[in-house]
Scaffold this motif. Structure first.
Motif, PDB file in Angstrom:
ATOM      1  N   LEU A 169      44.250   0.039 107.105  1.00 52.41           N
ATOM      2  CA  LEU A 169      44.835   1.383 108.092  1.00 52.41           C
ATOM      3  C   LEU A 169      44.254   0.547 109.224  1.00 52.41           C
ATOM      4  N   LEU A 170      42.500   0.365 109.458  1.00 48.41           N
ATOM      5  CA  LEU A 170      41.551   0.037 110.163  1.00 48.41           C
ATOM      6  C   LEU A 170      42.050  -1.378 110.681  1.00 48.41           C
ATOM      7  N   SER A 171      42.732  -2.853 110.076  1.00 50.87           N
ATOM      8  CA  SER A 171      43.477  -3.591 110.581  1.00 50.87           C
ATOM      9  C   SER A 171      45.516  -3.003 111.285  1.00 50.87           C
ATOM     10  N   ALA A 172      45.642  -2.283 111.004  1.00 54.52           N
ATOM     11  CA  ALA A 172      46.497  -1.684 111.441  1.00 54.52           C
ATOM     12  C   ALA A 172      46.643  -1.055 113.053  1.00 54.52           C
ATOM     13  N   ALA A 173      45.878  -0.259 112.734  1.00 56.12           N
ATOM     14  CA  ALA A 173      45.463   0.042 113.889  1.00 56.12           C
ATOM     15  C   ALA A 173      44.984  -0.188 115.450  1.00 56.12           C
ATOM     16  N   THR A 174      43.849  -1.367 115.440  1.00 52.73           N
ATOM     17  CA  THR A 174      43.593  -1.950 116.039  1.00 52.73           C
ATOM     18  C   THR A 174      44.628  -3.174 116.131  1.00 52.73           C
ATOM     19  N   GLY A 175      45.203  -3.801 115.251  1.00 53.63           N
ATOM     20  CA  GLY A 175      45.746  -4.749 115.638  1.00 53.63           C
ATOM     21  C   GLY A 175      45.727  -6.047 115.460  1.00 53.63           C
ATOM     22  N   LEU A 204      40.511   5.684 114.757  1.00 54.19           N
ATOM     23  CA  LEU A 204      40.692   5.926 116.183  1.00 54.19           C
ATOM     24  C   LEU A 204      40.153   5.179 117.003  1.00 54.19           C
ATOM     25  N   PHE A 205      39.557   4.238 116.740  1.00 55.89           N
ATOM     26  CA  PHE A 205      39.010   3.432 118.027  1.00 55.89           C
ATOM     27  C   PHE A 205      40.265   2.125 118.664  1.00 55.89           C
ATOM     28  N   THR A 206      41.097   2.933 118.825  1.00 54.90           N
ATOM     29  CA  THR A 206      42.221   1.700 118.793  1.00 54.90           C
ATOM     30  C   THR A 206      42.570   1.646 120.729  1.00 54.90           C
ATOM     31  N   LEU A 207      43.535   1.141 121.261  1.00 52.05           N
ATOM     32  CA  LEU A 207      43.448   0.835 122.737  1.00 52.05           C
ATOM     33  C   LEU A 207      45.542   1.411 122.088  1.00 52.05           C
ATOM     34  N   SER A 208      45.595   2.114 121.472  1.00 53.24           N
ATOM     35  CA  SER A 208      47.335   1.595 121.008  1.00 53.24           C
ATOM     36  C   SER A 208      47.891   4.286 121.161  1.00 53.24           C
ATOM     37  N   ASP A 209      48.169   3.598 122.267  1.00 56.15           N
ATOM     38  CA  ASP A 209      48.663   5.335 122.529  1.00 56.15           C
ATOM     39  C   ASP A 209      49.029   5.675 121.098  1.00 56.15           C
ATOM     40  N   GLU A 210      50.555   4.682 120.627  1.00 55.72           N
ATOM     41  CA  GLU A 210      50.670   5.310 119.935  1.00 55.72           C
ATOM     42  C   GLU A 210      50.162   5.500 118.487  1.00 55.72           C
ATOM     43  N   GLU A 223      50.047   9.112 116.101  1.00 56.03           N
ATOM     44  CA  GLU A 223      50.234   8.928 115.006  1.00 56.03           C
ATOM     45  C   GLU A 223      49.070   9.906 114.011  1.00 56.03           C
ATOM     46  N   LEU A 224      47.817   9.388 114.152  1.00 53.95           N
ATOM     47  CA  LEU A 224      46.620   9.486 113.787  1.00 53.95           C
ATOM     48  C   LEU A 224      45.865  11.048 113.724  1.00 53.95           C
ATOM     49  N   VAL A 225      46.346  11.732 114.855  1.00 54.30           N
ATOM     50  CA  VAL A 225      46.489  13.150 115.588  1.00 54.30           C
ATOM     51  C   VAL A 225      46.897  13.471 114.671  1.00 54.30           C
ATOM     52  N   ARG A 226      48.545  13.468 115.137  1.00 53.38           N
ATOM     53  CA  ARG A 226      49.592  14.096 113.800  1.00 53.38           C
ATOM     54  C   ARG A 226      49.257  14.210 112.165  1.00 53.38           C
ATOM     55  N   GLN A 227      48.567  13.601 111.343  1.00 52.78           N
ATOM     56  CA  GLN A 227      48.324  13.161 110.717  1.00 52.78           C
ATOM     57  C   GLN A 227      47.218  14.089 110.083  1.00 52.78           C
ATOM     58  N   HIS A 228      45.821  14.639 111.125  1.00 52.09           N
ATOM     59  CA  HIS A 228      45.798  15.598 111.852  1.00 52.09           C
ATOM     60  C   HIS A 228      44.061  14.290 111.388  1.00 52.09           C
ATOM     61  N   ASP A 281      40.467  13.314 111.152  1.00 51.84           N
ATOM     62  CA  ASP A 281      39.205  14.248 112.274  1.00 51.84           C
ATOM     63  C   ASP A 281      39.095  13.255 113.580  1.00 51.84           C
ATOM     64  N   LEU A 282      38.884  13.944 114.647  1.00 47.41           N
ATOM     65  CA  LEU A 282      38.742  13.550 115.606  1.00 47.41           C
ATOM     66  C   LEU A 282      36.752  12.899 116.051  1.00 47.41           C
ATOM     67  N   GLU A 283      36.071  14.115 114.963  1.00 40.21           N
ATOM     68  CA  GLU A 283      34.624  13.648 115.401  1.00 40.21           C
ATOM     69  C   GLU A 283      34.075  12.833 114.516  1.00 40.21           C
ATOM     70  N   ILE A 284      34.806  11.883 114.083  1.00 39.61           N
ATOM     71  CA  ILE A 284      33.872  10.947 113.229  1.00 39.61           C
ATOM     72  C   ILE A 284      33.250   9.930 114.194  1.00 39.61           C
ATOM     73  N   ARG A 285      32.009   9.950 114.178  1.00 38.79           N
ATOM     74  CA  ARG A 285      31.013   8.491 114.779  1.00 38.79           C
ATOM     75  C   ARG A 285      30.959   8.064 114.441  1.00 38.79           C
ATOM     76  N   ASP A 286      30.604   6.201 114.833  1.00 44.07           N
ATOM     77  CA  ASP A 286      30.199   4.824 114.359  1.00 44.07           C
ATOM     78  C   ASP A 286      29.062   5.208 113.838  1.00 44.07           C
ATOM     79  N   ARG A 287      28.361   3.868 113.751  1.00 43.56           N
ATOM     80  CA  ARG A 287      27.239   3.770 113.787  1.00 43.56           C
ATOM     81  C   ARG A 287      26.345   4.035 114.995  1.00 43.56           C
ATOM     82  N   TYR A 288      26.604   4.608 116.600  1.00 50.02           N
ATOM     83  CA  TYR A 288      26.039   4.314 117.715  1.00 50.02           C
ATOM     84  C   TYR A 288      25.646   5.621 117.611  1.00 50.02           C
ATOM     85  N   GLY A 289      27.087   6.357 116.564  1.00 51.19           N
ATOM     86  CA  GLY A 289      26.907   8.460 117.303  1.00 51.19           C
ATOM     87  C   GLY A 289      27.705   8.246 117.924  1.00 51.19           C
TER      88      GLY A 289
END
Length: 193
Positions: free
Chosen positions: A92-98, A145-151, A155-160, A162-170
């Motif tokens: 999933l991370l590979s798909a989102a970021t390429g 969600l840490f992607t540069l692809s609008d599409e 899709e991730l928003v449509r799939q609900h 979590d918009l508030e997931i934080r990376d290890r830097y917060g």
């Protein structure tokens, strides 16, 4: 490239052979985003769940290529959707970021994937439908969600997701993004400003 793969297979090439990094023809074929190559190799006995010595899988490579047909074939063949490599990356991370993380593959000449075959949002949808963990985080805590692809974000928003997931830097995806359009999408979806 499919013609060459077919010639080699017909000549008795070992579909299970691996390079010094443990990468098989299927991993390279999946990375190429060429559906016919993936079909040929699976038909010749390649295992859909093949991984190299770093844990990188054919599914991660196919997901990074952005070709939904390659991903569909590997999932149908039994590839594990939530497998992680040493960098904690998932398909999933590979798909989102390429980004597939296959440094050695990047050095090798591969044919370009035709732009009309790249549909990251469809790959994300396929993976989520197959049970991909939407909360999976990579080495630095980044989510899909840490992607540069609008599409992909749509899709991730449509799939609900979590918009508030934080990376290890917060940082959340909203804090991390450099894209005005993605920031707008995240805010409209309810990200905490």
């Amino acid at each position: 490239i499919p013609g060459m793969v077919n010639v080699l297979l017909c000549a008795g090439a070992d579909v299970h052979a691996r390079d010094k990094e443990g990468r098989s023809a299927l991993i390279f074929g999946a990375h190429s985003g060429n559906r016919t190559v993936v079909e040929l190799l699976l038909s010749a006995g390649a295992r859909a769940d093949e991984r190299d010595k770093y844990g990188d899988s054919a599914l991660m490579a196919a997901a990074a290529s952005g070709n939904p047909e390659c991903v569909r074939l590997l999932l149908k063949g039994g590839a594990r959707v939530n497998a992680r490599n040493r960098r904690r990356q998932t398909a999933l991370l590979s798909a989102a970021t390429g980004a597939d993380g296959f440094a050695l593959i990047e050095e090798r000449a591969l044919p370009g994937i035709p732009e009309e075959d790249v549909h990251r949002e469809k790959v994300v949808n396929l993976l989520l439908d197959a049970g991909a963990d939407s909360k999976a985080q990579g080495w630095f805590g980044e989510s899909a969600l840490f992607t540069l692809s609008d599409e992909v974000v749509k899709e991730l928003v449509r799939q609900h997701i979590d918009l508030e997931i934080r990376d290890r830097y917060g940082d959340t995806a909203l804090i991390n993004t450099v894209s005005e359009s993605i920031a707008t999408l995240l805010i409209r979806a309810g990200a905490n400003v």
